[in-house]
Scaffold this motif. Structure first.
Motif, PDB file in Angstrom:
ATOM      1  N   GLN A  58      14.096  -5.065 -57.277  1.00  0.00           N
ATOM      2  CA  GLN A  58      14.966  -3.782 -57.675  1.00  0.00           C
ATOM      3  C   GLN A  58      14.363  -2.031 -57.635  1.00  0.00           C
ATOM      4  O   GLN A  58      14.560  -1.303 -57.589  1.00  0.00           O
ATOM      5  CB  GLN A  58      15.921  -3.946 -58.910  1.00  0.00           C
ATOM      6  N   ARG A  59      12.987  -2.072 -58.494  1.00  0.00           N
ATOM      7  CA  ARG A  59      12.800  -1.714 -58.505  1.00  0.00           C
ATOM      8  C   ARG A  59      11.797  -1.032 -57.144  1.00  0.00           C
ATOM      9  O   ARG A  59      11.625   0.609 -57.039  1.00  0.00           O
ATOM     10  CB  ARG A  59      10.914  -1.465 -59.214  1.00  0.00           C
ATOM     11  N   ALA A  60      11.763  -2.114 -56.489  1.00  0.00           N
ATOM     12  CA  ALA A  60      11.056  -1.293 -54.705  1.00  0.00           C
ATOM     13  C   ALA A  60      12.288  -0.711 -54.085  1.00  0.00           C
ATOM     14  O   ALA A  60      11.920   0.195 -53.261  1.00  0.00           O
ATOM     15  CB  ALA A  60      10.276  -3.093 -54.349  1.00  0.00           C
ATOM     16  N   ALA A  61      13.367  -1.253 -54.133  1.00  0.00           N
ATOM     17  CA  ALA A  61      14.167  -0.952 -53.266  1.00  0.00           C
ATOM     18  C   ALA A  61      14.229   0.580 -53.686  1.00  0.00           C
ATOM     19  O   ALA A  61      14.615   1.279 -52.854  1.00  0.00           O
ATOM     20  CB  ALA A  61      15.770  -1.716 -53.422  1.00  0.00           C
ATOM     21  N   ALA A  62      14.531   0.579 -54.838  1.00  0.00           N
ATOM     22  CA  ALA A  62      15.008   2.287 -55.488  1.00  0.00           C
ATOM     23  C   ALA A  62      13.583   3.137 -55.537  1.00  0.00           C
ATOM     24  O   ALA A  62      13.867   4.185 -55.459  1.00  0.00           O
ATOM     25  CB  ALA A  62      14.437   2.045 -56.986  1.00  0.00           C
ATOM     26  N   LYS A  63      12.582   2.683 -55.405  1.00  0.00           N
ATOM     27  CA  LYS A  63      10.957   3.908 -53.960  1.00  0.00           C
ATOM     28  C   LYS A  63      11.895   4.099 -53.086  1.00  0.00           C
ATOM     29  O   LYS A  63      11.322   4.803 -52.350  1.00  0.00           O
ATOM     30  CB  LYS A  63      10.217   2.324 -54.912  1.00  0.00           C
TER      31      LYS A  63
END
Ligand SMILES: [Zn+2]
Length: 224
Positions: A58-63
């Motif tokens: 999720q953090r990678a997608a948000a980035k």
């Protein structure tokens, strides 16, 4: 502010719109209510390990989308209930981040709809109106310095009652790239041609508009 039940909901529902907003210089924060620790058919994967993987994804997608901040509430997957405590948790975040627009899952979709999606949508709607707005709701939050806040509009994805189609023609590729960050979920996905499936969906959602690709919502403008 985007409020989701699970890591990956935002990418299916609103990521193309989020990418457009961040390109326009708007600030976006994600609130992810559960840790997604039930979302697998892989029997070798423990719940805690899965939760860690899904938070990373999720953090990678948000980035990829330019999201400024991702806040995890770490409730267990499939455990959300419409409680005073959960409502207050969302009100607190609305009063801290003071969003103009809130996007979440439509609570009124009928029949097959993950109960976490239904409950998140309902709690967010009630938190926006009237609870975040009224100073006499939660005097303790006010005493902490969290002033009331009026959200201007809510976008509900997964809706059966579409009244707003958001142009994602120029950010569709970012939506796909963000979705691909959710590797653990893409492995579970029934259709191997995710991009083709998604493009067809987004073409359909843009029906009747002058642009090619859209995300569709029920848009609710709040009274001033
Ligand atoms: Zn979900």
């Amino acid at each position: 502010m985007v409020v989701t039940a699970h890591p990956d909901d935002a990418e299916f529902g609103v990521a193309g719109t989020v990418a457009r907003w961040t390109r326009e210089g708007k600030e976006v924060v994600y609130i992810v209510c559960t840790n997604g620790d039930k979302g697998t058919t892989d029997r070798s994967l423990g719940a805690e390990e899965l939760a860690n993987i899904r938070e990373r994804e999720q953090r990678a997608a948000a980035k990829v989308l330019g999201v400024r901040e991702v806040v995890f509430l770490y409730h267990p997957d499939q455990s959300l209930e419409e409680t005073p405590a959960f409502r207050k948790e969302i009100v607190r975040l609305i009063r801290i981040y003071r969003p103009t627009i809130v996007a979440t899952s439509d609570p009124y979709r009928r029949y097959l709809w993950h109960r976490d999606h239904r409950i998140t949508g309902q709690v967010v709607l009630d938190a926006v109106f009237p609870l975040a707005r009224d100073h006499l709701a939660y005097p303790d939050l006010l005493a902490e310095g969290l002033e009331p806040h009026k959200v201007q509009e809510i976008l509900f994805w997964g809706t059966e009652d579409v009244n707003y189609r958001s142009d994602i023609t120029r950010t569709f590729d970012l939506k796909v790239a963000a979705l691909r960050c959710h590797e653990s979920q893409m492995r579970e996905f029934a259709n191997p041609h995710v991009e083709k499936w998604l493009r067809e969906r987004c073409v359909k959602m843009a029906e009747g508009e002058s642009f090619d690709l859209a995300e569709a919502f029920h848009r609710l403008e709040l009274p001033h």
